[in-house]
Structures are given as structure tokens and as C-alpha cells.
Scaffold this motif. Structure first.
Motif, short mmCIF file in Angstrom:
data_model
loop_
_atom_site.label_atom_id
_atom_site.label_comp_id
_atom_site.label_asym_id
_atom_site.label_seq_id
_atom_site.Cartn_x
_atom_site.Cartn_y
_atom_site.Cartn_z
N LEU A 1 -34.32 33.31 31.17
CA LEU A 1 -33.21 33.00 30.26
C LEU A 1 -31.94 32.67 31.04
O LEU A 1 -31.18 31.78 30.65
N HIS A 2 -31.73 33.37 32.13
CA HIS A 2 -30.61 33.05 33.04
C HIS A 2 -30.71 31.59 33.48
O HIS A 2 -29.72 30.85 33.50
N GLY A 3 -31.92 31.16 33.82
CA GLY A 3 -32.12 29.79 34.27
C GLY A 3 -31.95 28.76 33.18
O GLY A 3 -31.61 27.61 33.45
N LEU A 4 -32.19 29.14 31.91
CA LEU A 4 -32.02 28.21 30.80
C LEU A 4 -30.55 28.06 30.40
O LEU A 4 -30.20 27.12 29.69
N ASP B 1 -43.48 30.85 27.30
CA ASP B 1 -43.74 29.41 27.31
C ASP B 1 -42.49 28.61 27.62
O ASP B 1 -42.58 27.46 28.07
N LEU B 2 -41.32 29.19 27.39
CA LEU B 2 -40.08 28.45 27.60
C LEU B 2 -39.79 28.20 29.07
O LEU B 2 -38.88 27.43 29.40
N ARG B 3 -40.56 28.83 29.94
CA ARG B 3 -40.31 28.65 31.37
C ARG B 3 -40.62 27.23 31.83
O ARG B 3 -40.23 26.86 32.95
N ASP B 4 -41.29 26.42 30.99
CA ASP B 4 -41.52 25.03 31.40
C ASP B 4 -40.34 24.13 31.08
O ASP B 4 -40.38 22.93 31.34
N PRO C 1 -43.93 43.97 27.38
CA PRO C 1 -44.17 45.07 28.32
C PRO C 1 -43.00 45.16 29.29
O PRO C 1 -42.42 44.13 29.68
N ARG C 2 -42.64 46.36 29.69
CA ARG C 2 -41.44 46.52 30.51
C ARG C 2 -41.51 45.74 31.83
O ARG C 2 -40.49 45.17 32.24
N PRO C 3 -42.66 45.64 32.52
CA PRO C 3 -42.67 44.85 33.75
C PRO C 3 -42.34 43.37 33.54
O PRO C 3 -41.93 42.69 34.48
N GLU C 4 -42.51 42.87 32.30
CA GLU C 4 -42.22 41.46 32.04
C GLU C 4 -40.73 41.21 31.79
O GLU C 4 -40.25 40.08 31.99
N ILE C 5 -39.99 42.21 31.35
CA ILE C 5 -38.61 42.00 30.90
C ILE C 5 -37.73 41.40 32.00
O ILE C 5 -36.98 40.45 31.73
N PRO C 6 -37.77 41.88 33.24
CA PRO C 6 -36.93 41.24 34.27
C PRO C 6 -37.27 39.77 34.48
O PRO C 6 -36.37 38.95 34.72
N HIS C 7 -38.56 39.41 34.38
CA HIS C 7 -38.95 38.01 34.50
C HIS C 7 -38.35 37.19 33.36
O HIS C 7 -37.84 36.08 33.57
N ALA C 8 -38.42 37.73 32.14
CA ALA C 8 -37.87 37.03 30.98
C ALA C 8 -36.37 36.85 31.11
O ALA C 8 -35.82 35.78 30.79
N LEU C 9 -35.68 37.86 31.60
CA LEU C 9 -34.23 37.75 31.78
C LEU C 9 -33.88 36.69 32.83
O LEU C 9 -32.93 35.91 32.63
N ARG C 10 -34.62 36.64 33.91
CA ARG C 10 -34.35 35.62 34.94
C ARG C 10 -34.61 34.22 34.39
O ARG C 10 -33.89 33.27 34.70
N SER D 1 -32.64 24.90 38.68
CA SER D 1 -33.52 23.77 38.46
C SER D 1 -34.73 24.18 37.64
O SER D 1 -35.01 25.36 37.44
N GLY D 2 -35.48 23.15 37.15
CA GLY D 2 -36.69 23.43 36.39
C GLY D 2 -37.68 24.26 37.17
O GLY D 2 -38.34 25.15 36.64
N ASP D 3 -37.80 23.98 38.47
CA ASP D 3 -38.72 24.77 39.31
C ASP D 3 -38.31 26.23 39.36
O ASP D 3 -39.16 27.13 39.32
N HIS D 4 -37.01 26.50 39.45
CA HIS D 4 -36.55 27.87 39.50
C HIS D 4 -36.83 28.59 38.18
O HIS D 4 -37.16 29.77 38.17
N ILE D 5 -36.68 27.88 37.06
CA ILE D 5 -36.99 28.48 35.77
C ILE D 5 -38.46 28.86 35.70
O ILE D 5 -38.81 29.97 35.30
N ARG D 6 -39.32 27.94 36.13
CA ARG D 6 -40.75 28.23 36.11
C ARG D 6 -41.09 29.39 37.04
O ARG D 6 -41.94 30.23 36.72
#
Length: 226
Positions: A145-148, A112-115, A134-143, A2-7
Motif C-alpha cells: 500500500l505504501h508503494g501504491l 492481487d493489487l501488487r501487480d 494472517p499477521r505475517p502478511e500484514i507488513p507485506h500488505a502495508l509495504r 516503481s511497479g517492481d518495488h510494489i510487486r
């Protein structure tokens, strides 16, 4: 998802702030020299072909860090797909719009795409885009993109193999900051983000530029696993 999970994929990271200082400006200054310095992109073309051929014609594909639109956005459009490209560099996007008029392009930070502003996708191409984080951000970005991705969606991902985090390097007369993983750790990170690895390739690449050393490029073909 869902959108909430992406955010929520960025929960715990985004409040700390996203420092992109100098990154877009460097690529604005580089312009067409990027494609001149990296003329041979066999690994990227092969991974893009897998994505293009594995999805039904007319699939909607997000090209993250699309740069000049070459070769990936053009390759995917020519294969009959609907392509939405995103990049932080206005200069690169001007070139992409000229190179690939059949695609849609937006200037935006990846976070920004998380919205959910661009909707959902059947596929994602992320060629050397996540290494700019930054490496700590990469897992967040992957999750995120998974949601998109729609269920069963595919992602073509490439990174440079390197055990570095937000490391400054000279790049075509400018300075950029890059991150990377050794391949076993990269595999673990993408699996933890909810992807199944369905194909993998690596190759040594030596840019024409004299200020960038040879590198090992990693290409992963991924499927949204859940």
C-alpha cells in the motif's frame, strides 16, 4: 515506488499461498446485517473526514475492504474525491455499487493489487481490512500500500487492538479469522513499512450483535514517509 518495488513487497510471502477460505463467503452471507450490527461508526467517520479534508479535492483514493460502501466510500465521494473500492466479497460489492454509484468498485484480493492493476493513489482508506489477514502478511500488505501511494500520500488505517494471529471468531452467525496487534507493536509495524504517524485515536466499541464482545478500535492517520 516503481511497479517492481510494489510487486516485491510480497516477496517471500506470496509463494506460500494466500488462504482466504471462508472469509469472502462469510461476508457474502452477512450482507446488509453488517451495517445493522455496526450502526455507530464515529471513529471511522472521523478518520475518513481527516483523509477527505487533508487531500486536495478530486484526489484518487483507494478504499481497501470497502464492504457495503458505507460509510467510507460514500463519505469520500461526497467530499469530492475519486474513489476506487476493493473487496473480496461479491455480495458486499453489489451493495456498495447500489449505495455509492459515484465510486468504482472491483472484486479482488488485497494481494492481487501488487501487480499495479489499479494504478497509484493520493490516499488509502483501510478500515478493519488488514485484520482479515494472517499477521505475517500484514507488513507485506502495508509495504504494498505504501508503494501504491504517491509521494506524500496519506492513509487512514484502523485495526482492533488484540494480540492474535488468524484467530477464528463467531461473527453474525458465521466464522471469520482475524489478526491484530497491541498498539505499540502496530505503531512499529507501520513505521517499518515506511509510514509516519501524524495522528492517532482509540475508542471502545460494542457492536449490537451479542456474539461479538466489546473491542478497542485503533485509528492511525499515516503519511508516506519516503
Amino acid at each position: 515506488m516503481s511497479g517492481d518495488h510494489i510487486r516485491r513487497a510480497y516477496d517471500g510471502y506470496a509463494p506460500a499461498g494466500l488462504d482466504r477460505s471462508g472469509q469472502a463467503e462469510a461476508f457474502d452471507a452477512i450482507g446488509d446485517r453488517y451495517d445493522e450490527a455496526f450502526p455507530h461508526k464515529e471513529g471511522q467517520l472521523a478518520s475518513g473526514a481527516w483523509l477527505a479534508e487533508s487531500l486536495p479535492a478530486g484526489s484518487r483514493i483507494l478504499d481497501v475492504g470497502c464492504g457495503t460502501g458505507l460509510p467510507t466510500a460514500r463519505q469520500l465521494v461526497e467530499a469530492g474525491h475519486e474513489v476506487v473500492g476493493v473487496d473480496l466479497s461479491a455480495g458486499m460489492l453489489d451493495l456498495a455499487r447500489a449505495h455509492v454509484p459515484g465510486a468504482e468498485f472491483h472484486q479482488a484480493d488485497l494481494a492481487d493489487l501488487r501487480d499495479g492493476r489499479l494504478g497509484t493513489f493520493d490516499g488509502v482508506a483501510a478500515f478493519f481490512a488488514l485484520l482479515m489477514l494472517p499477521r505475517p502478511e500484514i507488513p507485506h500488505a502495508l509495504r504494498m500500500l505504501h508503494g501504491l501511494l504517491r509521494p506524500g500520500g496519506l492513509m487512514a488505517l484502523s485495526m482492533v487492538e488484540a494480540d492474535v494471529d488468524d484467530y477464528a471468531i463467531p461473527f453474525l452467525g458465521n466464522t471469520i479469522r482475524v489478526s491484530g496487534y497491541l498498539r505499540d507493536e502496530l505503531r512499529e509495524v507501520v513505521r517499518e513499512a515506511g509510514f509516519e504517524i501524524v495522528g492517532e485515536n482509540s475508542l471502545a466499541y460494542a457492536p449490537l450483535s451479542t456474539d461479538v464482545p466489546p473491542e478497542i478500535q485503533l485509528f492511525l492517520n499515516l503519511r508516506r514517509a519516503a
